[in-house]
Design a protein around this motif. Sequence first.
Motif, mmCIF file in Angstrom:
data_model
loop_
_atom_site.group_PDB
_atom_site.id
_atom_site.type_symbol
_atom_site.label_atom_id
_atom_site.label_comp_id
_atom_site.label_asym_id
_atom_site.label_seq_id
_atom_site.Cartn_x
_atom_site.Cartn_y
_atom_site.Cartn_z
ATOM 1 N N TRP A 195 36.751 11.569 1.752
ATOM 2 C CA TRP A 195 36.509 10.184 1.382
ATOM 3 C C TRP A 195 35.070 9.721 1.614
ATOM 4 C CZ3 TRP A 195 37.507 6.536 -1.706
ATOM 5 C CH2 TRP A 195 37.129 5.218 -1.428
ATOM 6 N N TYR B 252 40.619 -3.372 1.169
ATOM 7 C CA TYR B 252 41.412 -3.671 -0.020
ATOM 8 C C TYR B 252 40.664 -4.534 -1.022
ATOM 9 C CZ TYR B 252 42.240 -8.600 1.138
ATOM 10 O OH TYR B 252 42.066 -9.945 1.369
ATOM 11 N N CYS C 98 36.160 -4.068 -3.901
ATOM 12 C CA CYS C 98 36.367 -2.899 -4.769
ATOM 13 C C CYS C 98 35.934 -3.123 -6.209
ATOM 14 C CB CYS C 98 37.829 -2.469 -4.720
ATOM 15 S SG CYS C 98 38.341 -1.840 -3.107
ATOM 16 N N TRP D 29 43.952 1.473 -6.065
ATOM 17 C CA TRP D 29 44.798 2.535 -5.527
ATOM 18 C C TRP D 29 46.153 2.480 -6.219
ATOM 19 C CZ3 TRP D 29 42.834 6.312 -2.629
ATOM 20 C CH2 TRP D 29 41.625 6.076 -1.967
ATOM 21 N N TYR E 1 49.722 5.753 -3.115
ATOM 22 C CA TYR E 1 48.409 5.163 -2.825
ATOM 23 C C TYR E 1 47.423 6.209 -2.307
ATOM 24 C CZ TYR E 1 51.292 1.016 -3.227
ATOM 25 O OH TYR E 1 52.174 0.062 -3.699
ATOM 26 N N SER E 2 47.576 7.437 -2.804
ATOM 27 C CA SER E 2 46.662 8.515 -2.431
ATOM 28 C C SER E 2 45.640 8.790 -3.527
ATOM 29 C CB SER E 2 47.445 9.798 -2.133
ATOM 30 O OG SER E 2 48.224 10.192 -3.252
ATOM 31 N N PHE F 186 43.180 6.996 -6.553
ATOM 32 C CA PHE F 186 42.580 5.760 -7.052
ATOM 33 C C PHE F 186 42.179 5.950 -8.511
ATOM 34 C CE2 PHE F 186 38.886 8.070 -5.376
ATOM 35 C CZ PHE F 186 38.000 8.001 -6.450
ATOM 36 N N GLU G 110 45.711 -1.187 3.707
ATOM 37 C CA GLU G 110 44.620 -1.687 2.859
ATOM 38 C C GLU G 110 44.810 -1.231 1.421
ATOM 39 O OE1 GLU G 110 41.907 -3.590 3.590
ATOM 40 O OE2 GLU G 110 42.314 -3.830 5.730
ATOM 41 N N ARG G 111 45.210 0.005 1.225
ATOM 42 C CA ARG G 111 45.368 0.542 -0.132
ATOM 43 C C ARG G 111 46.520 -0.157 -0.863
ATOM 44 N NH1 ARG G 111 46.062 6.593 1.088
ATOM 45 N NH2 ARG G 111 46.028 5.998 3.287
ATOM 46 N N ASN H 125 45.337 -3.608 -1.836
ATOM 47 C CA ASN H 125 44.426 -3.518 -2.976
ATOM 48 C C ASN H 125 45.196 -3.594 -4.292
ATOM 49 O OD1 ASN H 125 43.502 -1.093 -4.971
ATOM 50 N ND2 ASN H 125 41.719 -2.286 -4.341
#
Length: 299
Positions: free
Chosen positions: A138, A164, A167, A243, A248-249, A251, A277-278, A281
């Motif tokens: 990341w 989140y 972005c 995400w 949520y892995s 994006f 957070e993801r 988002n």
Amino acid sequence: MRILSGLIILASRASAFNLYALPTLRSTTFSSAKGGLFSKSAQHSGSLRTSSLTVRAGASTDRPYHLGSLNRRLFSVGGAVLLASGVSSSPASGMEPSQPAALKIERDPEFPGTSMPRLRAITERVVSLTQTELDGPWPDVRRRLLWAGGLRDIPSTGHAFNDYNHCDLTPMADQVQDESNSDGAVAGISRKNALGSHIRTASLPDLGPGGSWSTCILGAGQNPPSDVAHVQFNSRIAFKLVWAPPLYSTFVLVDDAGLLLAKGTPQEGSGLPSLQERKANFNVVRGGRYAVVAEKTAQ
């Protein structure tokens, strides 16, 4: 079809339109496979080449922009299909022939706070990112996103894509960088959201005039979007990171119209934003145009 100095404008009855920026027309190729998004006809005249593109009704828009040569880039614009080109012609009514072409074409009439040269340059960088770069650890992925967006990796950009909310990559013109949401038009954002000095410090100058910032996505789930980019800066976004549920892995990076530019699955355990957070988002954009591609990615 009207041809302006530096632009080919193709009128359309569709409710959504697309912009292709063509820095050069030499040695340009483009996919015109049956069933694709565009069909193309081309004519050669000396060293110049003029092209016309027809948007096919019902064409798929949920795929990356690797559509032939990197000389052509798809952007979202309301009202017309704009093709930057090397073709010159008689100026349109109200335009002086001696006026520099850049002054005629480098303005988005709907969102005049957009730096159009910077938007094009950012999009070109985004689609140049390799899958290896997008699927790496990341911290490395985030640095490449900052680079693509024209931002330095410095303490003031440490929040970008790391929570989140921050972005959106917004390419704003110089004249709007000191806007601060003083009228409170963006809900949930401070009326003293003064970012101008940070934008000027963090923006890489080699992407063109204006500046970049990772703005807040709050309000992006509304139709039309009512977020910092569109309301405070009156600018389009170059891309938004969303995400994708349910894991949520992964994006997705989508443009101003919600069309897919790229997607990545960074390595687990490499310092990703928290799962909370993801999820948050995606929940911010749920129900709006920026959630569509993420939802399809999950299927």
